[in-house]
Enzyme design. Structure first.
Site, mmCIF file in Angstrom:
data_model
loop_
_atom_site.group_PDB
_atom_site.id
_atom_site.type_symbol
_atom_site.label_atom_id
_atom_site.label_comp_id
_atom_site.label_asym_id
_atom_site.label_seq_id
_atom_site.Cartn_x
_atom_site.Cartn_y
_atom_site.Cartn_z
ATOM 1 N N LYS A 83 -41.008 -24.347 -12.065
ATOM 2 C CA LYS A 83 -40.483 -25.031 -13.263
ATOM 3 C C LYS A 83 -40.562 -24.861 -14.318
ATOM 4 O O LYS A 83 -39.606 -24.459 -15.283
ATOM 5 C CB LYS A 83 -41.302 -26.010 -13.501
ATOM 6 C CG LYS A 83 -42.139 -26.290 -14.509
ATOM 7 C CD LYS A 83 -42.765 -27.634 -14.824
ATOM 8 C CE LYS A 83 -43.695 -27.364 -15.891
ATOM 9 N NZ LYS A 83 -44.073 -28.388 -16.726
ATOM 10 N N ASP A 84 -40.939 -23.176 -14.511
ATOM 11 C CA ASP A 84 -40.494 -21.928 -15.200
ATOM 12 C C ASP A 84 -39.963 -20.900 -15.002
ATOM 13 O O ASP A 84 -39.611 -20.343 -15.877
ATOM 14 C CB ASP A 84 -42.284 -21.395 -15.917
ATOM 15 C CG ASP A 84 -43.179 -22.311 -16.266
ATOM 16 O OD1 ASP A 84 -42.735 -23.071 -16.906
ATOM 17 O OD2 ASP A 84 -43.690 -22.294 -15.865
ATOM 18 N N ARG A 131 -37.634 -31.988 -23.153
ATOM 19 C CA ARG A 131 -37.269 -33.232 -21.513
ATOM 20 C C ARG A 131 -38.564 -34.188 -21.738
ATOM 21 O O ARG A 131 -37.871 -35.676 -21.523
ATOM 22 C CB ARG A 131 -37.819 -32.693 -20.458
ATOM 23 C CG ARG A 131 -37.790 -33.523 -19.162
ATOM 24 C CD ARG A 131 -38.507 -33.126 -17.897
ATOM 25 N NE ARG A 131 -39.450 -32.278 -17.892
ATOM 26 C CZ ARG A 131 -41.034 -32.482 -17.458
ATOM 27 N NH1 ARG A 131 -40.546 -34.227 -17.656
ATOM 28 N NH2 ARG A 131 -42.085 -32.122 -18.009
ATOM 29 N N ARG A 132 -39.591 -34.085 -22.471
ATOM 30 C CA ARG A 132 -41.272 -35.215 -22.786
ATOM 31 C C ARG A 132 -40.590 -35.392 -23.479
ATOM 32 O O ARG A 132 -40.485 -37.025 -23.775
ATOM 33 C CB ARG A 132 -42.847 -34.509 -22.044
ATOM 34 C CG ARG A 132 -42.684 -34.209 -21.164
ATOM 35 C CD ARG A 132 -44.117 -33.189 -21.265
ATOM 36 N NE ARG A 132 -44.664 -33.424 -19.668
ATOM 37 C CZ ARG A 132 -45.058 -31.943 -19.224
ATOM 38 N NH1 ARG A 132 -45.669 -30.539 -20.319
ATOM 39 N NH2 ARG A 132 -45.227 -31.592 -17.814
ATOM 40 N N ARG A 149 -48.402 -26.634 -28.038
ATOM 41 C CA ARG A 149 -48.481 -25.366 -27.173
ATOM 42 C C ARG A 149 -49.922 -25.172 -27.113
ATOM 43 O O ARG A 149 -50.966 -25.338 -26.938
ATOM 44 C CB ARG A 149 -47.516 -24.099 -28.499
ATOM 45 C CG ARG A 149 -45.820 -24.581 -28.705
ATOM 46 C CD ARG A 149 -44.499 -24.207 -27.157
ATOM 47 N NE ARG A 149 -46.212 -23.016 -26.283
ATOM 48 C CZ ARG A 149 -45.562 -21.440 -26.119
ATOM 49 N NH1 ARG A 149 -44.582 -21.011 -26.890
ATOM 50 N NH2 ARG A 149 -46.194 -20.729 -25.630
ATOM 51 N N ARG A 155 -54.584 -27.131 -24.530
ATOM 52 C CA ARG A 155 -53.634 -29.076 -24.949
ATOM 53 C C ARG A 155 -54.787 -29.817 -25.139
ATOM 54 O O ARG A 155 -55.008 -30.615 -26.010
ATOM 55 C CB ARG A 155 -52.569 -29.044 -24.258
ATOM 56 C CG ARG A 155 -51.224 -27.548 -24.623
ATOM 57 C CD ARG A 155 -50.498 -28.495 -23.683
ATOM 58 N NE ARG A 155 -49.675 -27.183 -23.230
ATOM 59 C CZ ARG A 155 -48.452 -27.312 -22.216
ATOM 60 N NH1 ARG A 155 -48.110 -28.230 -21.959
ATOM 61 N NH2 ARG A 155 -47.893 -26.050 -21.604
ATOM 62 N N CYS A 242 -36.177 -23.541 -18.684
ATOM 63 C CA CYS A 242 -36.935 -25.352 -18.932
ATOM 64 C C CYS A 242 -37.003 -25.776 -20.175
ATOM 65 O O CYS A 242 -37.750 -26.084 -20.593
ATOM 66 C CB CYS A 242 -38.020 -24.640 -17.624
ATOM 67 S SG CYS A 242 -38.790 -23.048 -19.276
HETATM 68 N N1 LIG Z 1 -44.337 -24.917 -18.813
HETATM 69 C C1 LIG Z 1 -45.738 -25.253 -18.868
HETATM 70 C C2 LIG Z 1 -46.149 -25.167 -17.394
HETATM 71 N N2 LIG Z 1 -45.785 -24.414 -15.763
HETATM 72 C C3 LIG Z 1 -46.326 -25.497 -14.859
HETATM 73 C C4 LIG Z 1 -46.917 -26.469 -15.163
HETATM 74 C C5 LIG Z 1 -47.597 -27.302 -14.139
HETATM 75 C C6 LIG Z 1 -47.796 -27.286 -13.063
HETATM 76 C C7 LIG Z 1 -46.589 -27.180 -12.170
HETATM 77 O O1 LIG Z 1 -45.676 -27.811 -12.913
HETATM 78 O O2 LIG Z 1 -46.515 -26.929 -10.724
HETATM 79 C C8 LIG Z 1 -47.683 -26.719 -16.316
HETATM 80 C C9 LIG Z 1 -48.471 -27.018 -17.125
HETATM 81 C C10 LIG Z 1 -47.882 -28.652 -18.183
HETATM 82 O O3 LIG Z 1 -46.152 -28.835 -17.505
HETATM 83 O O4 LIG Z 1 -48.655 -29.395 -18.195
#
Ligand SMILES: NCc1[nH]cc(CCC(=O)O)c1CC(=O)O
Length: 305
Positions: A83-84, A131-132, A149, A155, A242
């Site tokens: 997702k990153d 998004r959240r 962040r 967090r 993202c």
């Molecule tokens: N942006 C940070 C990030 N990138 C991936 C994950 C979680 C693991 C994943 O989605 O594979 C997270 C932490 C989160 O959003 O809580």
């Protein structure tokens, strides 16, 4: 010539290191004679902690330094949370493997409250993800949304220090770090959608090295590649990374792939949803993106900054 060793460029957060170690273990199991080591690096996304990522701008904030390391021959591969990874990779790089997806739901984490519905009016909820934020706004317009962040541990520490009544994180990250007990409830489809590619781990490498790519491709999961491929194709057709309020969730049914997509506005809580079925992941992603654009998604995406 098949290489005798592989170096994995990774970020230094606990989650990134877990994911890189996981890939290292899988590679050693698939290729018993291969030596695999980690090359931990710091990225801009890790260093800028005082601003929401959406305002820092630039896609691939977590990838750049790892790609430089591969280009300079300091590592053969990089491991990322998919997702990153921007929908469009830097030229010369490919994703030879996408690992089987873990739980793609988001997690509601709180000491006092069991789920979103239990939160009292005006409760403080921490997340810097647009998004959240957009989905929280839509479900609970009364909530006070606060930026949050940092890596997963940071967090949770801020929640524990009392800065928030609840926070939202990815279930997959908590599970990988042995923190599943912190999940009070899951925020999951159909009411709540994850980021495109959430909970999938991706291996990135330079194109044009067939022997190395063949070793890495041993870890690829075709089913995950298809579903996240549809989600990422939708995101790409919407120009997303993202850092935009775009969510997507694709599953395989008896009739083929089924993709649900969402575009939101973090300020108003307005959400657009569209869904469709199909057999070709890329075409399905473009189809759902077109349905969202027909509802006015372009305006929402343009409005965000
Ligand atoms: N942006 C940070 C990030 N990138 C991936 C994950 C979680 C693991 C994943 O989605 O594979 C997270 C932490 C989160 O959003 O809580």
């Amino acid at each position: 010539m098949t290489p005798a060793s592989l170096r994995i460029a990774t970020r230094k957060s606990a989650l990134a290191l877990w994911q890189a170690e996981h890939v290292a273990a899988r590679l050693r199991a698939a290729h018993p004679h291969l030596a695999v080591e980690l090359v931990p690096l710091s990225t801009r996304g890790d260093e800028i902690l005082d601003r929401p990522l959406a305002s820092v701008g630039g896609k691939g904030l977590f990838l750049k330094e790892l790609e430089v390391a591969m280009a300079q021959g300091r590592a053969e591969l990089a491991v990322h949370s998919l997702k990153d990874v921007p929908a469009e990779l830097e030229p010369g790089f490919v994703l030879p493997a996408i690992l089987p997806r873990a739980d793609a739901a988001d997690a509601f984490v709180s000491h006092r409250y069991a789920d979103l519905a239990e939160l009292p009016p005006g409760a403080r909820v921490g997340t810097s993800s647009l998004r959240r934020q957009a989905q929280l706004r839509a479900l609970r317009p009364d909530l006070t949304l606060l930026d949050l962040r940092g890596n997963v541990g940071t967090r949770l520490a801020k929640l524990d220090a009392g800065h928030y009544d609840a926070i939202v994180l990815a279930c997959a990250g908590l599970e990988r770090l042995g923190l599943a007990a912190r999940i009070r409830s899951r925020l999951a489809a159909p009411d709540w959608l994850p980021a495109p590619g959430q909970a999938a781990i991706a291996i990135e490498a330079r194109a044009g090295q067939p022997q190395i790519l063949a070793l890495l491709a041993a870890l690829d999961d075709a089913e995950t590649r298809a579903t996240v491929g549809a989600e990422r194709a939708m995101n790409q057709a919407l120009g997303g990374s993202c850092t935009v309020p775009v969510a997507a969730w694709c599953v395989r049914t008896e009739r083929g792939l089924h993709l649900t997509g969402m575009v939101g506005d973090a300020h108003s809580g307005r959400l657009l949803r569209a869904e469709a079925g199909g057999s070709d992941a890329a075409a399905l992603g473009r189809d759902v993106a077109a349905r969202l654009l027909a509802q006015g998604a372009g305006e929402l995406l343009g409005l965000r900054d």
